[in-house]
Design a protein around this motif. Structure first.
Motif, PDB file in Angstrom:
ATOM      1  N   ILE A 189       0.818  -1.209   0.000  1.00  0.00           N
ATOM      2  CA  ILE A 189       0.000   0.000   0.000  1.00  0.00           C
ATOM      3  C   ILE A 189       0.859   1.269   0.000  1.00  0.00           C
ATOM      4  O   ILE A 189       0.333   2.369   0.144  1.00  0.00           O
ATOM      5  CB  ILE A 189      -0.994   0.018   1.192  1.00  0.00           C
ATOM      6  N   ALA A 190       2.164   1.093  -0.175  1.00  0.00           N
ATOM      7  CA  ALA A 190       3.059   2.245  -0.294  1.00  0.00           C
ATOM      8  C   ALA A 190       4.377   1.785  -0.892  1.00  0.00           C
ATOM      9  O   ALA A 190       4.731   0.600  -0.811  1.00  0.00           O
ATOM     10  CB  ALA A 190       3.308   2.893   1.065  1.00  0.00           C
ATOM     11  N   LEU A 226      13.948  10.565  -7.877  1.00  0.00           N
ATOM     12  CA  LEU A 226      13.175  10.650  -9.117  1.00  0.00           C
ATOM     13  C   LEU A 226      12.699   9.279  -9.569  1.00  0.00           C
ATOM     14  O   LEU A 226      11.553   9.110 -10.022  1.00  0.00           O
ATOM     15  CB  LEU A 226      14.006  11.314 -10.214  1.00  0.00           C
ATOM     16  N   ASP A 227      13.561   8.274  -9.429  1.00  0.00           N
ATOM     17  CA  ASP A 227      13.171   6.905  -9.794  1.00  0.00           C
ATOM     18  C   ASP A 227      12.011   6.420  -8.926  1.00  0.00           C
ATOM     19  O   ASP A 227      11.073   5.783  -9.419  1.00  0.00           O
ATOM     20  CB  ASP A 227      14.362   5.953  -9.642  1.00  0.00           C
ATOM     21  N   ALA A 228      12.073   6.727  -7.621  1.00  0.00           N
ATOM     22  CA  ALA A 228      11.033   6.271  -6.696  1.00  0.00           C
ATOM     23  C   ALA A 228       9.699   6.966  -6.975  1.00  0.00           C
ATOM     24  O   ALA A 228       8.633   6.346  -6.910  1.00  0.00           O
ATOM     25  CB  ALA A 228      11.470   6.511  -5.257  1.00  0.00           C
ATOM     26  N   VAL A 229       9.744   8.256  -7.282  1.00  0.00           N
ATOM     27  CA  VAL A 229       8.518   8.985  -7.623  1.00  0.00           C
ATOM     28  C   VAL A 229       7.908   8.405  -8.899  1.00  0.00           C
ATOM     29  O   VAL A 229       6.685   8.156  -8.969  1.00  0.00           O
ATOM     30  CB  VAL A 229       8.807  10.493  -7.807  1.00  0.00           C
ATOM     31  N   THR A 230       8.728   8.158  -9.886  1.00  0.00           N
ATOM     32  CA  THR A 230       8.251   7.582 -11.152  1.00  0.00           C
ATOM     33  C   THR A 230       7.645   6.206 -10.933  1.00  0.00           C
ATOM     34  O   THR A 230       6.586   5.882 -11.484  1.00  0.00           O
ATOM     35  CB  THR A 230       9.408   7.494 -12.160  1.00  0.00           C
ATOM     36  N   SER A 231       8.291   5.380 -10.105  1.00  0.00           N
ATOM     37  CA  SER A 231       7.791   4.035  -9.818  1.00  0.00           C
ATOM     38  C   SER A 231       6.453   4.082  -9.086  1.00  0.00           C
ATOM     39  O   SER A 231       5.527   3.319  -9.394  1.00  0.00           O
ATOM     40  CB  SER A 231       8.824   3.269  -8.987  1.00  0.00           C
ATOM     41  N   ALA A 252       3.755   5.056 -11.501  1.00  0.00           N
ATOM     42  CA  ALA A 252       3.464   3.956 -12.430  1.00  0.00           C
ATOM     43  C   ALA A 252       2.626   2.860 -11.762  1.00  0.00           C
ATOM     44  O   ALA A 252       1.801   2.213 -12.408  1.00  0.00           O
ATOM     45  CB  ALA A 252       4.770   3.378 -12.973  1.00  0.00           C
ATOM     46  N   ASN A 253       2.828   2.660 -10.453  1.00  0.00           N
ATOM     47  CA  ASN A 253       2.133   1.591  -9.725  1.00  0.00           C
ATOM     48  C   ASN A 253       0.914   2.100  -8.957  1.00  0.00           C
ATOM     49  O   ASN A 253       0.364   1.378  -8.124  1.00  0.00           O
ATOM     50  CB  ASN A 253       3.102   0.931  -8.732  1.00  0.00           C
ATOM     51  N   ARG A 254       0.480   3.314  -9.232  1.00  0.00           N
ATOM     52  CA  ARG A 254      -0.568   3.940  -8.414  1.00  0.00           C
ATOM     53  C   ARG A 254      -1.878   3.149  -8.398  1.00  0.00           C
ATOM     54  O   ARG A 254      -2.535   3.053  -7.355  1.00  0.00           O
ATOM     55  CB  ARG A 254      -0.817   5.373  -8.880  1.00  0.00           C
ATOM     56  N   GLU A 255      -2.268   2.581  -9.517  1.00  0.00           N
ATOM     57  CA  GLU A 255      -3.548   1.866  -9.564  1.00  0.00           C
ATOM     58  C   GLU A 255      -3.530   0.627  -8.677  1.00  0.00           C
ATOM     59  O   GLU A 255      -4.506   0.342  -7.970  1.00  0.00           O
ATOM     60  CB  GLU A 255      -3.894   1.492 -11.003  1.00  0.00           C
ATOM     61  N   GLN A 256      -2.405  -0.102  -8.668  1.00  0.00           N
ATOM     62  CA  GLN A 256      -2.293  -1.280  -7.805  1.00  0.00           C
ATOM     63  C   GLN A 256      -2.243  -0.876  -6.335  1.00  0.00           C
ATOM     64  O   GLN A 256      -2.851  -1.536  -5.482  1.00  0.00           O
ATOM     65  CB  GLN A 256      -1.037  -2.084  -8.158  1.00  0.00           C
ATOM     66  N   LEU A 257      -1.537   0.203  -6.021  1.00  0.00           N
ATOM     67  CA  LEU A 257      -1.469   0.684  -4.640  1.00  0.00           C
ATOM     68  C   LEU A 257      -2.866   1.060  -4.139  1.00  0.00           C
ATOM     69  O   LEU A 257      -3.246   0.710  -3.014  1.00  0.00           O
ATOM     70  CB  LEU A 257      -0.536   1.895  -4.546  1.00  0.00           C
ATOM     71  N   ILE A 258      -3.620   1.751  -4.976  1.00  0.00           N
ATOM     72  CA  ILE A 258      -4.978   2.156  -4.594  1.00  0.00           C
ATOM     73  C   ILE A 258      -5.863   0.930  -4.389  1.00  0.00           C
ATOM     74  O   ILE A 258      -6.636   0.851  -3.425  1.00  0.00           O
ATOM     75  CB  ILE A 258      -5.576   3.092  -5.669  1.00  0.00           C
TER      76      ILE A 258
END
Length: 374
Positions: free
Chosen positions: A321-322, A336-341, A344-350
């Motif tokens: 969840i994070a 920057l890599d972590a923000v991009t990742s 990119a994974n926001r839908e699965q996290l939600i």
């Protein structure tokens, strides 16, 4: 004669019923030790309880509680309890003893039916003063493992409530009760449009919310500002910097809005946010999770804390969840890599956040506290 006695008894009964019950809140040092109290106090006021608060002379709790109506604030002396060597450790125990005596006298005068403690160093003298006055005490522990102040206070409590189920193994006897996180109801009333207007943002571009905790984070502030030119083509950024940490040279930078601290604005800023970068204080991350906000957590390092934020973030990371970036690994490229990742994974996290029950209502907790009132 008989009717007169009945009338007198009836009148006394009405007066007795009309006498309000009293609750005393304590907790402070950081906003995290106050936010649960802020969520609970209105529930007690709705139930016609008299509410009072004991905190430190100059802590953030005095500022936050001072904004509430009909909540008298009583300050006491407090000393910080440290796990490391510091010359202040010599005199601070005397401050704690003074605070216990002050709290004892104030509680004896206030005569609360129950005390609710959210933790922080100021809570120790209040809990001990309450115990000396034989007042039932409820403690709330937000982090995965109890902090030093709550460890000291637990033996004197009637009940210890936890945010994490895993915390129960650290509580002896039958005092522990897992509740989940208590989230302020006003956060669910935020309006995205109001947030966009407040920040002068557009609706067609995602918003990145950056929070470093109530005291701010110099390292997070620095890495965000060093990478503004890389981030702003993709995101609009609202940055809560902490007191005295705003960069005056960036006040007019398009797509970037700074606040030292927010109060009434927070629900709208949270509603507006599409992605969050934050420290890993328990209250904040549960609030983000309850609002289903994809988050990148950068916990305080062990060098600057007891490691509770690392445990909080690690558990959220394992539960999917994070995303987590350790402060020791924080650099421009890794950030920057972590923000991009995370984006990119926001839908699965939600989706993972929606699948979990992480919170309880302030009303549920208020009812539990009220059940202990003597």
């Amino acid at each position: 004669m008989c009717s007169s006695i009945l009338r007198l008894t009836f009148t006394r009964g009405i007066k007795g019923d009309m006498k309000k019950k009293k609750v005393l809140f304590t907790g402070g040092g950081t906003a995290g030790h106050v936010t649960v109290n802020l969520a609970l106090i209105p529930k007690f006021q709705e139930d016609q309880w008299e509410v009072s608060y004991i905190g430190s002379h100059d802590g953030i709790e005095r500022e936050l509680i001072g904004k509430l109506e009909n909540v008298p604030y009583e300050p006491v002396t407090t000393g910080k309890l440290r796990r490391y060597f510091d010359l202040k450790n010599i005199k601070d125990p005397f401050k704690v003893l003074q605070g216990i005596w002050e709290a004892y006298r104030k509680i004896r005068k206030l005569k609360p039916n129950v005390i609710f403690s959210k933790g922080g160093f100021v809570s120790v003298p209040v809990v001990l003063g309450g115990w000396m006055n034989r007042v039932p005490i409820i403690i709330h522990e937000s982090d995965l493992t109890p902090g030093l102040a709550n460890k000291i206070a637990m033996p004197f409590a009637s009940k210890v409530c936890t945010t994490f189920a895993e915390t129960m193994k650290h509580i002896k006897g039958n005092k522990g009760e897992y509740l989940g996180a208590v989230v302020r109801e006003e956060l669910f009333s935020g309006d995205r449009k109001r947030g966009l207007i407040l920040c002068d943002f557009v609706s067609s571009k995602p918003v990145l919310l950056v929070m470093g905790g109530s005291m701010g984070s110099q390292k997070i502030n620095q890495v965000v500002r060093e990478n503004l030119d890389a981030l702003l083509p993709t995101y609009q950024i609202v940055h809560i910097t902490g007191k005295g940490a705003m960069d005056q040279s960036l006040l007019r930078k398009p797509g970037y809005r700074q606040f030292e601290y927010v109060s009434w604005e927070l629900p709208d800023l949270m509603a507006m946010a599409d992605l969050v970068v934050s420290r890993a204080g328990s209250n904040s991350i549960f609030e983000f999770a309850s609002l289903h906000k994809p988050m990148l957590l950068i916990p305080l390092s062990r060098a600057a804390s007891r490691g509770d934020q690392i445990l909080n973030a690690s558990l959220f990371g394992k539960q999917g969840i994070a995303e987590v970036l350790m402060e020791e690994d924080l650099a421009n490229e890794s950030f920057l890599d972590a923000v991009t990742s995370t984006w990119a994974n926001r839908e699965q996290l939600i989706e993972n956040m929606k699948a979990k029950k992480l919170t309880c209502t302030a009303r549920e907790v208020a009812k539990m506290i009220q059940s202990f009132a003597k």
